[in-house]
Structures are given as C-alpha cells and as structure tokens.
Design an enzyme around this catalytic site. Structure first.
Site, short mmCIF file in Angstrom:
data_model
loop_
_atom_site.label_atom_id
_atom_site.label_comp_id
_atom_site.label_asym_id
_atom_site.label_seq_id
_atom_site.Cartn_x
_atom_site.Cartn_y
_atom_site.Cartn_z
N LYS A 1 -53.54 5.39 21.20
CA LYS A 1 -54.09 4.39 20.03
C LYS A 1 -52.85 3.46 19.22
O LYS A 1 -52.30 2.53 19.17
CB LYS A 1 -55.16 4.41 19.32
CG LYS A 1 -55.40 3.48 18.07
CD LYS A 1 -56.81 3.88 16.81
CE LYS A 1 -55.96 5.20 15.48
NZ LYS A 1 -55.64 4.44 14.45
N ASN A 2 -52.40 5.00 18.55
CA ASN A 2 -50.89 4.49 18.07
C ASN A 2 -49.70 4.56 18.82
O ASN A 2 -48.58 3.87 17.99
CB ASN A 2 -50.80 5.62 16.86
CG ASN A 2 -51.77 6.08 15.90
OD1 ASN A 2 -53.23 5.10 15.84
ND2 ASN A 2 -52.04 6.97 15.57
N ARG B 1 -54.27 -0.66 8.42
CA ARG B 1 -53.93 -0.44 8.48
C ARG B 1 -52.57 -0.52 8.85
O ARG B 1 -51.34 -0.98 8.87
CB ARG B 1 -53.33 0.99 7.21
CG ARG B 1 -52.30 1.40 7.19
CD ARG B 1 -52.12 2.73 5.96
NE ARG B 1 -50.72 3.45 5.95
CZ ARG B 1 -49.64 1.93 5.53
NH1 ARG B 1 -49.67 1.09 5.72
NH2 ARG B 1 -48.62 2.78 5.22
N CYS C 1 -56.90 3.51 1.04
CA CYS C 1 -58.13 3.99 1.67
C CYS C 1 -58.72 5.14 1.91
O CYS C 1 -58.32 6.21 1.15
CB CYS C 1 -57.47 3.59 4.22
SG CYS C 1 -56.83 4.80 4.61
N ARG D 1 -51.70 4.22 0.46
CA ARG D 1 -51.30 3.85 2.00
C ARG D 1 -49.52 3.08 1.15
O ARG D 1 -49.30 2.17 2.04
CB ARG D 1 -52.06 3.46 2.39
CG ARG D 1 -53.52 3.90 3.35
CD ARG D 1 -52.66 5.25 3.77
NE ARG D 1 -51.92 5.07 4.97
CZ ARG D 1 -53.09 5.25 6.63
NH1 ARG D 1 -54.23 5.20 5.94
NH2 ARG D 1 -52.08 5.30 7.45
N PRO D 2 -48.61 3.32 0.22
CA PRO D 2 -47.70 2.56 0.01
C PRO D 2 -47.12 2.26 2.10
O PRO D 2 -47.33 2.81 2.58
CB PRO D 2 -46.77 3.67 -1.03
CG PRO D 2 -47.38 4.85 -0.19
CD PRO D 2 -48.73 5.12 0.07
N ASP E 1 -43.45 0.96 0.72
CA ASP E 1 -42.04 0.75 -0.20
C ASP E 1 -41.40 1.33 0.69
O ASP E 1 -39.95 0.04 0.83
CB ASP E 1 -41.72 1.72 -1.89
CG ASP E 1 -42.75 3.23 -1.02
OD1 ASP E 1 -43.87 3.66 0.07
OD2 ASP E 1 -41.74 3.77 -1.82
N ASP F 1 -53.05 14.18 11.83
CA ASP F 1 -54.13 13.28 12.13
C ASP F 1 -55.39 14.57 13.42
O ASP F 1 -56.21 14.47 14.12
CB ASP F 1 -54.21 12.34 13.34
CG ASP F 1 -53.49 11.63 13.29
OD1 ASP F 1 -52.65 10.18 13.81
OD2 ASP F 1 -53.45 11.44 11.82
N ARG G 1 -63.83 3.16 15.61
CA ARG G 1 -61.69 3.21 15.87
C ARG G 1 -60.35 3.96 16.53
O ARG G 1 -59.90 2.91 16.67
CB ARG G 1 -61.94 3.01 13.83
CG ARG G 1 -62.18 2.03 13.33
CD ARG G 1 -61.39 2.11 12.04
NE ARG G 1 -60.41 2.30 11.48
CZ ARG G 1 -59.62 2.09 11.08
NH1 ARG G 1 -60.29 2.84 9.58
NH2 ARG G 1 -58.11 1.47 11.12
C1 EPZ Z 1 -48.92 6.82 11.13
O1 EPZ Z 1 -49.84 5.68 10.13
C2 EPZ Z 1 -50.73 6.97 12.26
N1 EPZ Z 1 -51.10 5.22 11.92
C3 EPZ Z 1 -51.65 7.29 10.65
O2 EPZ Z 1 -53.22 7.62 11.90
C4 EPZ Z 1 -51.24 8.95 10.83
O3 EPZ Z 1 -51.70 9.78 10.28
C5 EPZ Z 1 -49.76 9.02 10.10
O4 EPZ Z 1 -48.64 7.63 10.33
C6 EPZ Z 1 -48.98 9.80 10.14
O5 EPZ Z 1 -48.52 10.36 11.62
C7 EPZ Z 1 -50.70 4.90 13.42
O6 EPZ Z 1 -49.69 4.80 14.01
C8 EPZ Z 1 -51.55 2.92 13.59
P1 EPZ Z 1 -46.98 6.91 7.54
P2 EPZ Z 1 -48.44 5.70 9.10
O7 EPZ Z 1 -45.84 5.74 6.80
O8 EPZ Z 1 -47.39 4.84 9.44
C9 EPZ Z 1 -46.06 7.78 2.72
C10 EPZ Z 1 -55.18 7.48 12.88
O9 EPZ Z 1 -56.09 8.40 12.20
N2 EPZ Z 1 -45.43 6.85 2.90
O10 EPZ Z 1 -45.99 7.63 8.81
O11 EPZ Z 1 -49.25 3.86 7.44
C11 EPZ Z 1 -48.11 7.79 3.27
O12 EPZ Z 1 -48.11 7.41 2.04
C12 EPZ Z 1 -54.42 6.48 11.56
O13 EPZ Z 1 -55.10 7.44 13.51
C13 EPZ Z 1 -44.59 6.37 2.20
O14 EPZ Z 1 -44.71 6.86 0.91
O15 EPZ Z 1 -48.40 7.04 8.06
C14 EPZ Z 1 -48.53 9.15 3.89
O16 EPZ Z 1 -48.25 9.79 3.28
C15 EPZ Z 1 -54.22 7.97 10.27
N3 EPZ Z 1 -44.17 4.93 2.10
C16 EPZ Z 1 -46.36 9.47 4.57
O17 EPZ Z 1 -45.27 8.50 4.17
C17 EPZ Z 1 -44.70 4.31 3.06
O18 EPZ Z 1 -43.97 2.66 2.95
C18 EPZ Z 1 -46.60 9.87 5.69
O19 EPZ Z 1 -47.10 7.75 6.47
C19 EPZ Z 1 -44.67 4.46 4.25
C20 EPZ Z 1 -45.01 5.88 4.18
#
Ligand code: EPZ
Length: 422
Positions: free
Chosen positions: A22-23, A93, A117, A122-123, A125, A309, A401
């Site tokens: 999926k991802n 997201r 969520c 889910r920032p 930035d 995950d 999902r």
């Molecule tokens: C991806 O989400 C996955 N989703 C998530 O899987 C997975 O948990 C996550 O990566 C971590 O491996 C998809 O691929 C569709 P991140 P993503 O940006 O990219 C912080 C599932 O269950 N952050 O890597 O949104 C954030 O808050 C889903 O399949 C910032 O601070 O996650 C988190 O603490 C859930 N600023 C960390 O980084 C930003 O601009 C990692 O988040 C972006 C992220």
C-alpha cells in the site's frame, strides 16, 4: 460499519500470499501525475486507501481504472484541477504527496492541510521546507496549502531531517518535484524505506535520473519531461510482518509467499530473538513458534530500524511473553491507541510517556474492542486469534484501509474470523 467476530484460541497453519505494498503504491500513483499519458501499475492491492487515492486523482482530471488482470491504469493526459480537497485529504494523509507532482507538472497546487489522526499530529513542515528550497512559493489559506512556482523548480542541496529523523512522504514529495526541476538536487537525510526506493526505481523507469536509491542521500538530475510508468510495486512488508506475528501469536506455522526478507531484517531479528523461527524459502519465508515467547526491548525508528507500523502488532505478541518487555515508540510517540483495548483483553500494559511496559500474562481473554487506526486494528485481530473466547472488533473499516479482506486470507489457514454487517 462492519464488525469482526473472532473465535480463539486457534493455531494457524498453511500458506498465505502477501499483497503489493500500500505504502509503495500510493506515492507511485501520485508519480503518474508527472508524465502526461497512461501509466500501468501492477500488483496493486485492492484497499480502500487505494480507491480513495484514485478518487483524488480523478478530481484532478485523471482517468483511473482497472486494466487487464487487475492492473491499475492512470491516464494523466489531462490535469485540469490542481486542488486536493479537504474531504479526501482529511481521511487519508498520503494525499499530501500530490503536492510535489502537481507543482512539477502544473506549477501550482492547492492541498488541504492533512490534520491529525489517531496516531498523533501529522505535520508537513518538512515537506513545505523542502519544496520551498526547490523554489516553490507556499502559504496557508483557510486550512489549504497554496503552492506556486512562478519561475519553475530549481535543483538544490536540501536537508530533509526532522525531530523524528527522516520523513517518508516528505521525501516522496521532494523527490518527485526534483525529477523535473532545473539542474541537480541532493536530498540529505532522505527516508530509506523500501517504499521510497520503489518510488525512485519507478521514477527512473519513467526517465528520471536518480542515484543513491536506498541511501539517506538521494541525487537527482532534473530532466525536461518523463514518460508514463509501467511498474510492478514491491510486496507489502508490513502486511508480511503482520502475518508473521499471526503465526507466532497462535503458536502456528505459516509459509508467506511473495515477501522480501531483506526489507524486514529488524522485524525478523526481533522475532528470532524472542524464540520465533523465520526461515527463508523460495519467494518468501516460513515462520513458526513452538516454545515460549521471550520478552524483548523494542524501539521503533525510521528504516532500517524496527518499523512503527508493526509496533502495535508486536506488542500484542509480547503481551504473552514470559517476562516483562519495553516498547518505545520513537516515530509517533502517541501511537498507543491499542494499549487500552489490549488491556480490556486482560493484557497488562502500562504507558510511560513514549514507552509501554508490557508485563507478560499467561492468556488473553476475549472481549468487545474497538479499532482506532489501521495497525492498532490489526493488533486487535491478532490478539483475538490467541484470546480465549469470542472477540468482537468494531470499526473494521480501519483494517480494510491496509489489509485486503484479511479474514478471507487468514480463515483458510485456521482463523475463525466472521465479518458481520450489523
Ligand atoms: C508514512 O507516513 C507511512 N504512510 C506511515 O504508515 C508510516 O507510519 C510512516 O511513514 C513512518 O514510517 C504512508 O507511506 C502512506 P513520516 P508519513 O513523515 O510519511 C514527523 C500505515 O499504517 N514529521 O515518515 O506521513 C512525523 O510527525 C501508515 O501504513 C514531521 O515532523 O510519516 C512523524 O513523527 C501510518 N514533519 C515522523 O516525522 C513533517 O513534515 C515520521 O513521519 C513530516 C513528518
């Protein structure tokens, strides 16, 4: 809203096929925006998130449909709308990763801020910082990100690390935008997840020039245009890990087909350390548990660390360990919605900030529980397989999902999961 009625305890035995990731699929669907024409994606799982992303692409003007033998076809010849509506973005997201491709293709994008969520804030930035470095002008208006590139995108050295390390979809957004930027881009502290490597490999088949794939330093030489993709996505390592834990928690033996152990060594290592055997077999592996579950200390980290995950699912397994375990969640510190639900099933879990102390218990006792997010729901299903009695999991749409008809995949190997639509 469907519910699952799960009889336990059961012992799983047999072979299960792992679906496409999926991802990996979601950002690759967004990549189809970059090249006008018809892209064909293979091994795409049939999941509600995928259908929702298809709806989002249709809103932008793409034609999305099923090709022969279940391929996903995306015709992005016409992109006549560059707005990602709140109604879809708030539910998924991953919608945020249309931002980079729309900027690169149309020079403009409007995407709703994704909001929070069940697993925490889910920032975005870092996404916005990276795109600004490429020359995008970005501001917020009424909850929408308004991004424009009056002078086009220009390659640059960009550091994409944040307080929690790398960002998966942030890397995807900046990577996709950089493929059509003028000149060279270097992304430092890029996410190394296999799904990002899959996206980069797909982009290279479309004519992009990306090197350093799989490493935290991606180098992209911008090109003038890309051609549509024909690409098969990698197997879903999180679904594979979930099935491995299903074998372990039921003291069973499962052969997993279509899984790449090299993508999940942190999980395989953790399973072996607690007494689960994981042996590679052609095109997959065999997972079994005979003896007791040993306790463990698990800390989730960006890849190649233990994946966040699979944190909930692994916690469900450690609930039955002989001794106390500690699980520290370093990626999404609030990702513990499953703790209270597992305690309703006689687990003995205590939250201490970003950590949970798991005191092993002899048995789980069936109970009515509520799914809250995709992976927490999977953990409740796994607990239901091992619990004594009938566990009822409500809000099963969370599971749908990320897991295609999970009951139709596990019942043939010994599970007793009944989907009911009250
Ligand atoms: C991806 O989400 C996955 N989703 C998530 O899987 C997975 O948990 C996550 O990566 C971590 O491996 C998809 O691929 C569709 P991140 P993503 O940006 O990219 C912080 C599932 O269950 N952050 O890597 O949104 C954030 O808050 C889903 O399949 C910032 O601070 O996650 C988190 O603490 C859930 N600023 C960390 O980084 C930003 O601009 C990692 O988040 C972006 C992220």
């Amino acid at each position: 809203m469907d519910i699952f009625r799960i009889e336990g305890p059961v012992q799983l035995s047999g072979a299960v096929a792992v679906n496409g990731s999926k991802n990996a699929t979601l950002p690759i669907m967004a990549a189809a925006i970059l090249a006008a024409g018809k892209s064909t994606l293979k091994s795409v799982p049939r999941l509600s998130d995928i259908f929702l992303f298809a709806r989002l692409l249709r809103q932008l003007g793409c034609k999305v449909g099923k090709g022969q033998n279940g391929d996903l076809c995306i015709d992005s010849t016409t992109i006549d709308n560059s707005v990602g509506e709140y109604e879809i973005v708030r539910r998924m997201r991953a919608s945020i990763c249309i931002l980079g491709p729309l900027l690169a293709r149309c020079g403009r994008a409007e995407v709703s801020m994704p909001g929070g969520c069940a697993i925490g804030d889910r920032p975005v930035d870092i996404h916005l910082r990276g795109l600004r470095e490429l020359g995008a002008q970005i501001h917020l208006k009424k909850g929408y990100i308004i991004a424009e590139t009056p002078n086009g995108l220009k390659g640059k050295e960009i550091f994409l690390g944040g307080p929690f390390g790398s960002t998966v979809l942030g890397t995807a957004n900046v990577l996709m935008a950089a493929t059509l930027a003028k000149g060279k881009t270097v992304i430092e502290s890029a996410a190394c997840e296999p799904e990002i490597a899959d996206l980069a490999n797909c982009l290279n088949t479309m004519g992009a020039k990306i090197s350093g794939i799989g490493s935290p330093r991606l180098i992209i030489d911008g090109v003038k245009q890309l051609r549509p993709a024909v690409y098969q996505v990698i197997p879903d390592r999180i679904e594979a890990g979930t099935f491995m834990i299903a074998a372990a928690i039921t003291k069973g033996r499962l052969q997993l087909n279509n899984c790449r152990l090299e993508d999940m060594m942190a999980v395989v290592n953790a399973l072996r350390n607690i007494g689960v055997t994981v042996e590679s077999a052609d095109n997959g592996c065999v997972v079994a548990r005979n003896g007791p579950i040993k306790p463990a200390d698990i800390t989730t980290q960006p890849y190649p660390g233990f994946p966040t995950d699979l944190q909930a699912q692994f916690m469900a397994l450690l609930v039955l360990a002989e001794g106390n375990s500690v699980i520290i969640e370093k990626v999404f510190p609030d990702r513990f919605m499953h703790v209270a639900e597992l305690n309703r099933m006689a687990a003995n879990l205590r939250k201490e900030g970003p950590a949970v102390i798991v005191a092993g218990v002899k048995n789980l006792i069936a109970a009515p529980v509520m799914a809250s997010d995709l992976r927490a729901s999977a953990a409740l299903v796994l607990a239901g397989l091992a619990a004594q009695g009938t566990t009822v999991v409500s809000r099963v749409y969370h599971i749908d999902r990320g897991y295609e008809r999970i009951e139709e995949r596990l019942n043939p190997v010994g599970a007793k999961i009944n989907r009911e639509s009250p």
